[in-house]
Structures are given as C-alpha cells and as structure tokens.
Enzyme design. Structure first.
Site, mmCIF file in Angstrom:
data_model
loop_
_atom_site.group_PDB
_atom_site.id
_atom_site.type_symbol
_atom_site.label_atom_id
_atom_site.label_comp_id
_atom_site.label_asym_id
_atom_site.label_seq_id
_atom_site.Cartn_x
_atom_site.Cartn_y
_atom_site.Cartn_z
ATOM 1 C CE1 TYR A 1 -16.239 21.607 9.351
ATOM 2 C CE2 TYR A 1 -16.664 22.300 7.086
ATOM 3 C CZ TYR A 1 -16.537 22.602 8.424
ATOM 4 O OH TYR A 1 -16.727 23.899 8.849
ATOM 5 C CE LYS B 1 -19.387 22.533 10.791
ATOM 6 N NZ LYS B 1 -19.618 22.945 12.171
HETATM 7 N N1 LIG Z 1 -13.230 29.123 9.722
HETATM 8 C C1 LIG Z 1 -14.068 28.863 8.715
HETATM 9 O O1 LIG Z 1 -13.771 29.178 7.530
HETATM 10 C C2 LIG Z 1 -15.402 28.229 8.976
HETATM 11 C C3 LIG Z 1 -16.306 28.173 7.898
HETATM 12 C C4 LIG Z 1 -17.532 27.571 8.106
HETATM 13 C C5 LIG Z 1 -17.866 27.063 9.350
HETATM 14 N N2 LIG Z 1 -16.965 27.144 10.375
HETATM 15 C C6 LIG Z 1 -17.367 26.563 11.660
HETATM 16 O O2 LIG Z 1 -17.227 27.524 12.685
HETATM 17 C C7 LIG Z 1 -16.923 26.878 13.923
HETATM 18 C C8 LIG Z 1 -15.716 27.521 14.536
HETATM 19 O O3 LIG Z 1 -14.635 27.369 13.635
HETATM 20 P P1 LIG Z 1 -13.310 28.242 13.734
HETATM 21 O O4 LIG Z 1 -12.855 28.454 12.348
HETATM 22 O O5 LIG Z 1 -13.499 29.407 14.619
HETATM 23 O O6 LIG Z 1 -12.336 27.155 14.389
HETATM 24 P P2 LIG Z 1 -11.058 27.294 15.338
HETATM 25 O O7 LIG Z 1 -10.473 28.641 15.266
HETATM 26 O O8 LIG Z 1 -10.224 26.107 15.016
HETATM 27 O O9 LIG Z 1 -11.689 27.108 16.799
HETATM 28 C C9 LIG Z 1 -12.235 25.898 17.187
HETATM 29 C C10 LIG Z 1 -12.630 25.986 18.645
HETATM 30 O O10 LIG Z 1 -13.202 24.733 19.025
HETATM 31 C C11 LIG Z 1 -12.478 24.186 20.126
HETATM 32 N N3 LIG Z 1 -12.467 22.729 20.011
HETATM 33 C C12 LIG Z 1 -11.909 21.976 19.023
HETATM 34 N N4 LIG Z 1 -12.054 20.681 19.289
HETATM 35 C C13 LIG Z 1 -12.744 20.608 20.468
HETATM 36 C C14 LIG Z 1 -13.188 19.531 21.275
HETATM 37 N N5 LIG Z 1 -12.957 18.243 20.940
HETATM 38 N N6 LIG Z 1 -13.859 19.806 22.429
HETATM 39 C C15 LIG Z 1 -14.088 21.095 22.788
HETATM 40 N N7 LIG Z 1 -13.688 22.138 22.064
HETATM 41 C C16 LIG Z 1 -13.010 21.908 20.917
HETATM 42 C C17 LIG Z 1 -11.081 24.801 20.022
HETATM 43 O O11 LIG Z 1 -10.388 24.860 21.276
HETATM 44 P P3 LIG Z 1 -9.477 23.633 21.816
HETATM 45 O O12 LIG Z 1 -8.637 23.185 20.649
HETATM 46 O O13 LIG Z 1 -8.702 24.195 22.944
HETATM 47 O O14 LIG Z 1 -10.433 22.581 22.266
HETATM 48 C C18 LIG Z 1 -11.446 26.218 19.571
HETATM 49 O O15 LIG Z 1 -11.853 26.984 20.667
HETATM 50 C C19 LIG Z 1 -16.753 25.389 13.591
HETATM 51 O O16 LIG Z 1 -17.928 24.690 13.874
HETATM 52 C C20 LIG Z 1 -16.493 25.399 12.100
HETATM 53 O O17 LIG Z 1 -16.864 24.192 11.481
HETATM 54 C C21 LIG Z 1 -15.752 27.711 10.217
#
Ligand SMILES: NC(=O)c1ccc[n+]([C@@H]2O[C@H](COP(=O)([O-])OP(=O)(O)OC[C@H]3O[C@@H](n4cnc5c(N)ncnc54)[C@H](OP(=O)(O)O)[C@@H]3O)[C@@H](O)[C@H]2O)c1
Length: 273
Positions: free
Chosen positions: A156, A160
């Site tokens: 992961y 990134k």
């Molecule tokens: N939360 C954190 O602490 C954090 C920190 C750093 C970076 N990020 C980054 O921020 C971004 C969003 O993260 P988040 O925390 O908001 O995650 P999240 O709440 O788990 O949301 C993920 C989203 O992506 C969709 N998704 C997952 N797999 C998919 C697939 N195969 N095809 C299409 N859509 C897909 C999910 O919907 P479905 O499951 O319905 O497809 C959901 O809408 C990610 O890139 C993550 O790496 C997050």
C-alpha cells in the site's frame, strides 16, 4: 476556496465517491454547484449518495464500476464521452495491512490495479481531454504512508509513493497545457477504510482527521500546490524524513505498526499464495 465551476467547468468525476474522503469531496463540490459523476462498485450506496447530492440542485450520474478490473477506465471514458467533465478526483483506493508474505498475492495485485493502474489510466484519459480544452484539474490521492516505506503496509505505501511521484511530475508537465494537478496525502482519516484496518491506531502517535476537513484541504490545493498533507503533525512527518536517513522513519513506522496490529503475524515464516 476557488469557484470550481468557473475554473474547470460544470462536471467533475469522483472515484470512490460512495464513502469516506470521496463522499466528502463529492459533497463539497455539490455545495459549489458542480455536477457529479460518482464512481464506486456498490450501487445501493451510490444511489443513497445521489439522493444526498441532488439536494444541492445538481445533476448526478452514478457509475457502478470495479476499477481494479482491466477495461474499467475505457468503460468510464466511453460512458462519460458526452459530458463536459473538467475535474477528475481519482480517490478510490484500498489498503492491505499484514505481513507481506502472509498476504495473498492476488489481493496485493488487486491493490496495485486499483491504487496505481486505475488513477494512471484515468489521468491519461482525462488529461488528454483537458488538454484539448486548455483547462482542467486532476486531484490524486496518495497518503502520508507514501512518503516512506511502511512495513506491514508495504505494498500500500509503495502504491502511494507511485501516486505521489506521478502527481508531482504531472503537476509540472501538464501545467503549460492549462491542467492543474495536485496530490493529496492524508494521514489517518476517520473513514470506513481505517475503521476496518487491523491496526489499533490509538497505539500510533498520529492524530485522526475528519474526511470533510481532508477533502477541503485537497480541493483547496488544486492550482496552488503540487502536493499537500493535511494536519500539522502529518506535515511534520512528511517533512522531517527528507532531513534524516531514509531508513529511520521506515524502521520507526515498522515498530509502530507492528505494535499496533490487532492480528498478530507468525513472524513472516509462512509464505501466502
Ligand atoms: N482513511 C485514511 O486514513 C486514508 C489515509 C491516507 C490516504 N487515504 C486514501 O484516500 C482514499 C479514500 O480512502 P477512504 O479512507 O475514504 O476509503 P473508504 O472509506 O474505504 O472508501 C473507498 C471508496 O472506494 C470505493 N472502492 C473500493 N474499491 C473499489 C473498486 N475496486 N472499484 C471502484 N471503487 C472502489 C469504495 O466503494 P465500493 O466499495 O462500493 O466500491 C468507496 O467509495 C484512498 O485512496 C486511500 O488510500 C485514506
């Protein structure tokens, strides 16, 4: 915050729009009157989001697509060909915490397909469209974990790091074509992703942010900064590791994450498929 409709046009496409940071981005853009193409897999969640977004008197189209599959970017390109999209938010991503050799290789490949191939292909498709118009915006989602290797989240964090590097380069390369590119690298953010991780983040000295705050920081950076990290402590982590040997923060994160993992590893003795 800038007027997105005026700067980039009437429509934006957000991947991973149905939850967490993507949902917060979608709501922020909807508040500004930007029409949205919301992409994720789960149709029910997308329809719930559509109802919510339409209360801001915007048009919303939902696309239920698994972005980890080959051909998914071409499908998005085809289904949005008639829409004047001016902003791409490539946000969808998954994590896969665990000892590298105990994780499934298929799951690690899927992570790369979603976290790397999909944003690269979508950036390529939309940058070409934006270049023809002489304007557009691309916001890519990296992570604080992309600023150094992170043991037990190795694939992961590596995915990134790719996004961080791609976005930094495209920020410079696409600027003369009128295209703004920024990379948002959140630290810990309170979303379903982190709620479901096998890590007890109370044991890690980082503060958690709300997705709404993180989304605003990211959108606000477009056109101003190549990279942005929300939160003072996160900024410090991203900055200090440019001043010290690369191995130090990697070792530190290794100790912190291993200590905080709620599923214990077997000590990396058994390779998974
Ligand atoms: N939360 C954190 O602490 C954090 C920190 C750093 C970076 N990020 C980054 O921020 C971004 C969003 O993260 P988040 O925390 O908001 O995650 P999240 O709440 O788990 O949301 C993920 C989203 O992506 C969709 N998704 C997952 N797999 C998919 C697939 N195969 N095809 C299409 N859509 C897909 C999910 O919907 P479905 O499951 O319905 O497809 C959901 O809408 C990610 O890139 C993550 O790496 C997050």
């Amino acid at each position: 915050m800038k007027n997105f409709k005026q700067t980039y046009g009437a429509w934006a496409l957000v991947t991973g729009a149905s939850s967490g940071i993507g949902e917060a981005m979608s709501i922020e853009l909807a508040k500004q009157g930007v029409n949205l193409v919301a992409v994720a897999r789960n149709e029910d969640k997308l329809l719930t989001l559509k109802t919510k977004l339409e209360t801001y008197n915007i048009e919303v189209k939902t696309l239920s697509v698994d972005l980890s599959l080959p051909g998914s970017s071409a499908e998005i390109a085809e289904k949005t060909a008639q829409l004047d999209i001016g902003l791409l938010v490539a946000n969808a991503g998954i994590e896969n915490t665990g000892a590298f050799i105990e994780n499934s290789q298929d799951q690690e490949r899927k992570l790369l397909d979603l976290n790397i191939t999909s944003p690269m292909e979508l950036s390529h498709i939309f940058a070409k469209r934006f270049a023809k118009k002489g304007k557009g915006g691309i916001l890519l989602l990296a992570s604080l974990f992309g600023y150094q290797g992170v043991p037990f989240v190795a694939n992961y964090s590596a995915s990134k790091a790719y996004i961080l590097s791609l976005g930094e380069a495209l920020n410079v390369e696409l600027k003369p074509l009128g295209i703004d590119v920024s990379v948002l690298s959140p630290g810990l953010t309170d979303t379903p992703m982190t709620q479901n991780m096998v890590v007890d983040f109370k044991k890690v000295p980082i503060t958690s942010h709300q997705p709404e705050v993180v989304a605003r920081v990211g959108l606000n950076a477009l056109g101003k900064k190549a990279t942005v990290v929300p939160g003072f402590i996160n900024k410090f982590y991203a900055w200090e590791n440019r001043l010290i040997p690369r191995s130090w923060p990697v070792k530190l994160f290794g100790i912190l994450i291993k200590r905080a993992m709620t599923v214990k590893t077997t000590g990396n003795k058994q390779a998974a498929v």
